[in-house]
Write a protein that holds these residues in place. Structure first.
Motif, mmCIF file in Angstrom:
data_model
loop_
_atom_site.group_PDB
_atom_site.id
_atom_site.type_symbol
_atom_site.label_atom_id
_atom_site.label_comp_id
_atom_site.label_asym_id
_atom_site.label_seq_id
_atom_site.Cartn_x
_atom_site.Cartn_y
_atom_site.Cartn_z
ATOM 1 N N PRO A 1 -9.951 23.532 -4.294
ATOM 2 C CA PRO A 1 -8.499 23.357 -4.145
ATOM 3 C C PRO A 1 -8.112 21.915 -3.854
ATOM 4 C CG PRO A 1 -9.259 25.284 -2.935
ATOM 5 C CD PRO A 1 -10.491 24.543 -3.383
ATOM 6 N N HIS A 2 -7.259 21.347 -4.685
ATOM 7 C CA HIS A 2 -6.754 19.994 -4.515
ATOM 8 C C HIS A 2 -5.453 19.895 -5.325
ATOM 9 C CE1 HIS A 2 -8.895 19.852 -8.341
ATOM 10 N NE2 HIS A 2 -8.276 18.735 -8.625
ATOM 11 N N TRP A 3 -4.551 19.029 -5.049
ATOM 12 C CA TRP A 3 -4.581 18.125 -3.914
ATOM 13 C C TRP A 3 -3.849 18.782 -2.746
ATOM 14 C CZ3 TRP A 3 -7.966 14.672 -5.164
ATOM 15 C CH2 TRP A 3 -8.056 14.185 -6.480
ATOM 16 N N ILE A 4 -4.459 18.812 -1.579
ATOM 17 C CA ILE A 4 -3.839 19.460 -0.435
ATOM 18 C C ILE A 4 -2.966 18.463 0.333
ATOM 19 C CG2 ILE A 4 -5.764 21.064 -0.193
ATOM 20 C CD1 ILE A 4 -6.671 19.408 2.251
ATOM 21 N N LYS A 5 -2.014 18.972 1.086
ATOM 22 C CA LYS A 5 -1.184 18.128 1.938
ATOM 23 C C LYS A 5 -1.986 17.748 3.177
ATOM 24 C CE LYS A 5 3.300 19.789 0.364
ATOM 25 N NZ LYS A 5 4.580 20.431 0.746
ATOM 26 N N GLN A 6 -2.009 16.457 3.488
ATOM 27 C CA GLN A 6 -2.814 15.979 4.623
ATOM 28 C C GLN A 6 -1.992 15.230 5.653
ATOM 29 O OE1 GLN A 6 -6.818 15.193 4.448
ATOM 30 N NE2 GLN A 6 -6.990 14.996 2.240
ATOM 31 N N TYR A 7 -0.887 14.657 5.255
ATOM 32 C CA TYR A 7 -0.032 13.904 6.178
ATOM 33 C C TYR A 7 1.408 14.343 5.946
ATOM 34 C CZ TYR A 7 -4.032 10.875 6.994
ATOM 35 O OH TYR A 7 -5.269 10.396 7.332
ATOM 36 N N GLY A 8 1.830 15.369 6.679
ATOM 37 C CA GLY A 8 3.179 15.865 6.464
ATOM 38 C C GLY A 8 3.327 16.352 5.036
ATOM 39 N N GLU A 9 4.242 15.749 4.276
ATOM 40 C CA GLU A 9 4.478 16.129 2.886
ATOM 41 C C GLU A 9 3.570 15.380 1.920
ATOM 42 O OE1 GLU A 9 6.564 18.579 1.674
ATOM 43 O OE2 GLU A 9 6.547 19.057 3.809
ATOM 44 N N CYS A 10 2.705 14.523 2.421
ATOM 45 C CA CYS A 10 1.875 13.672 1.563
ATOM 46 C C CYS A 10 0.583 14.389 1.180
ATOM 47 C CB CYS A 10 1.531 12.368 2.276
ATOM 48 S SG CYS A 10 2.978 11.500 2.905
ATOM 49 N N ASP A 11 0.369 14.571 -0.139
ATOM 50 C CA ASP A 11 -0.868 15.191 -0.548
ATOM 51 C C ASP A 11 -1.950 14.130 -0.765
ATOM 52 O OD1 ASP A 11 -0.699 14.114 -3.169
ATOM 53 O OD2 ASP A 11 0.321 15.888 -3.941
ATOM 54 N N THR A 12 -3.157 14.587 -1.025
ATOM 55 C CA THR A 12 -4.308 13.686 -1.107
ATOM 56 C C THR A 12 -4.113 12.617 -2.175
ATOM 57 O OG1 THR A 12 -5.722 15.524 -0.423
ATOM 58 C CG2 THR A 12 -6.819 13.589 -1.333
ATOM 59 N N ARG A 13 -3.588 13.002 -3.325
ATOM 60 C CA ARG A 13 -3.388 12.037 -4.408
ATOM 61 C C ARG A 13 -2.476 10.900 -3.962
ATOM 62 N NH1 ARG A 13 -2.892 10.508 -9.737
ATOM 63 N NH2 ARG A 13 -0.839 9.655 -10.259
ATOM 64 N N GLU A 14 -1.359 11.244 -3.330
ATOM 65 C CA GLU A 14 -0.404 10.211 -2.915
ATOM 66 C C GLU A 14 -0.982 9.324 -1.816
ATOM 67 O OE1 GLU A 14 1.963 9.526 -4.658
ATOM 68 O OE2 GLU A 14 2.525 11.339 -5.741
ATOM 69 N N VAL A 15 -1.815 9.903 -0.963
ATOM 70 C CA VAL A 15 -2.455 9.103 0.079
ATOM 71 C C VAL A 15 -3.367 8.054 -0.557
ATOM 72 C CG1 VAL A 15 -4.080 9.139 2.011
ATOM 73 C CG2 VAL A 15 -2.342 10.916 1.826
ATOM 74 N N VAL A 16 -4.155 8.469 -1.555
ATOM 75 C CA VAL A 16 -5.078 7.536 -2.201
ATOM 76 C C VAL A 16 -4.320 6.478 -2.992
ATOM 77 C CG1 VAL A 16 -6.992 7.308 -3.833
ATOM 78 C CG2 VAL A 16 -6.913 9.254 -2.270
ATOM 79 N N LEU A 17 -3.249 6.857 -3.668
ATOM 80 C CA LEU A 17 -2.436 5.879 -4.400
ATOM 81 C C LEU A 17 -1.905 4.810 -3.454
ATOM 82 C CD1 LEU A 17 -0.348 8.088 -6.863
ATOM 83 C CD2 LEU A 17 -2.026 6.332 -7.480
ATOM 84 N N ALA A 18 -1.436 5.237 -2.291
ATOM 85 C CA ALA A 18 -0.902 4.280 -1.318
ATOM 86 C C ALA A 18 -2.008 3.419 -0.719
ATOM 87 C CB ALA A 18 -0.154 5.019 -0.216
ATOM 88 N N ARG A 19 -3.137 4.030 -0.471
ATOM 89 C CA ARG A 19 -4.256 3.324 0.155
ATOM 90 C C ARG A 19 -4.876 2.289 -0.777
ATOM 91 N NH1 ARG A 19 -9.579 6.697 0.500
ATOM 92 N NH2 ARG A 19 -9.570 5.954 -1.670
ATOM 93 N N ASP A 20 -5.050 2.631 -2.037
ATOM 94 C CA ASP A 20 -5.784 1.772 -2.969
ATOM 95 C C ASP A 20 -4.908 0.785 -3.721
ATOM 96 O OD1 ASP A 20 -7.893 3.265 -2.132
ATOM 97 O OD2 ASP A 20 -8.353 4.181 -4.063
ATOM 98 N N GLY A 21 -3.597 0.884 -3.561
ATOM 99 C CA GLY A 21 -2.697 -0.036 -4.252
ATOM 100 C C GLY A 21 -2.233 -1.173 -3.364
ATOM 101 N N GLU A 22 -1.410 -2.036 -3.934
ATOM 102 C CA GLU A 22 -0.801 -3.138 -3.192
ATOM 103 C C GLU A 22 0.709 -3.009 -3.269
ATOM 104 O OE1 GLU A 22 -2.187 -6.984 -4.345
ATOM 105 O OE2 GLU A 22 -4.238 -6.300 -4.686
ATOM 106 N N ASP A 23 1.358 -3.296 -2.133
ATOM 107 C CA ASP A 23 2.823 -3.245 -2.061
ATOM 108 C C ASP A 23 3.365 -1.914 -2.571
ATOM 109 O OD1 ASP A 23 2.860 -5.896 -1.117
ATOM 110 O OD2 ASP A 23 2.825 -6.674 -3.165
ATOM 111 N N VAL A 24 2.697 -0.828 -2.204
ATOM 112 C CA VAL A 24 3.114 0.488 -2.670
ATOM 113 C C VAL A 24 4.307 0.980 -1.855
ATOM 114 C CG1 VAL A 24 2.414 2.892 -2.982
ATOM 115 C CG2 VAL A 24 0.784 1.046 -3.423
ATOM 116 N N LYS A 25 5.313 1.429 -2.552
ATOM 117 C CA LYS A 25 6.477 2.025 -1.907
ATOM 118 C C LYS A 25 6.581 3.469 -2.361
ATOM 119 C CE LYS A 25 9.291 -2.065 -0.996
ATOM 120 N NZ LYS A 25 8.094 -2.826 -0.744
#
Length: 246
Positions: free
Chosen positions: A90-114
């Protein structure tokens, strides 16, 4: 009536003691995610940068440690794909409030992500470690499982979750959403789809400068999850680790 009043006084006193003794909790500094639950997290105004997740891709262990891990891995032929389904991971699960794993990785691995109020990346810059390509739109980026789900299945994950005391797909859910180790990375969609579910002897990052990190991450993840490797896989991983600087 007296009993209820007494319990209310106890609850109130306990709450006051805890408030005085424990440090204030922060909603914007979560040390590590829980793959099985959704931590409470304050929603951010639209357009603000994600600040509640890990700040960078976890670094795999140094090459010396990884060589030891590689030697400890069980070498075996791949298991059958019978019964496999991505739905069993099962993926992508919510891990931070409404933020799922995919969005967490996009924010983590990018620059100046909004991100917007639903954690969707609305702008940013991403560089794919696999092929060096750069992107400014999140839809052009895939989140790669360094050890693919189907490869994990063939390597022993088909035998997971036989413990009746655990929730269904407990271990596979953890594996598919692991933000603690070097299992998830934002890369170009082209490289991710070219890789598919292949092992390093079948596919390796086009950028050989990334071979050292890739082999360290692959080996460490397999070691952490007690997954098997094939003989050709071990030969290729050894070759890739040889590219690491002493």
């Amino acid at each position: 009536m007296l009993t209820n009043a007494w319990w209310r006084r106890v609850a109130t006193t306990t709450a006051l003691i805890l408030a005085a003794v424990l440090p204030n909790a922060s909603t914007t500094a979560i040390a590590a995610p829980d793959p099985y639950a959704t931590p409470a997290s304050a929603l951010r105004p639209a357009g603000t940068a994600f600040d509640a997740a890990p700040l960078k891709l976890p670094e795999p262990p140094p090459v010396g440690e990884v060589r030891t891990e590689l030697a400890e891995l069980h070498v075996a032929p791949p298991h059958s794909m019978e019964g496999y389904s991505r739905a069993k991971f099962p993926h992508w699960i919510k891990q931070y409030g409404e933020c799922d794993t995919r969005e967490v990785v996009l924010a983590r691995d990018g620059e100046d992500v909004k991100q917007d109020e639903k954690c969707r990346a609305i702008s940013g810059r991403w560089t794919s470690e696999y092929d060096g390509k750069e992107f400014t739109e999140a839809r052009q980026v895939d989140i790669d499982h360094v050890v693919p789900l189907a490869n994990a299945w063939r390597s022993g994950a088909d035998e997971w979750d036989n413990d009746p005391s655990k929730p269904r797909n407990f271990e596979r859910r953890k594996f598919a959403n692991d933000l603690v180790h070097s299992q998830l990375i934002a890369v170009s969609a082209a490289s991710n789809r070219s890789k598919g579910d292949q092992s390093p002897d079948q596919w390796a990052p086009p950028l050989k400068t990334y071979w050292c990190t890739y082999a360290r991450a692959w080996t460490d993840v397999k070691h952490l999850y007690h997954l098997n490797i094939t003989a050709p896989e071990k030969v290729k991983l050894t070759e890739m680790l040889d590219t690491c600087e002493p």
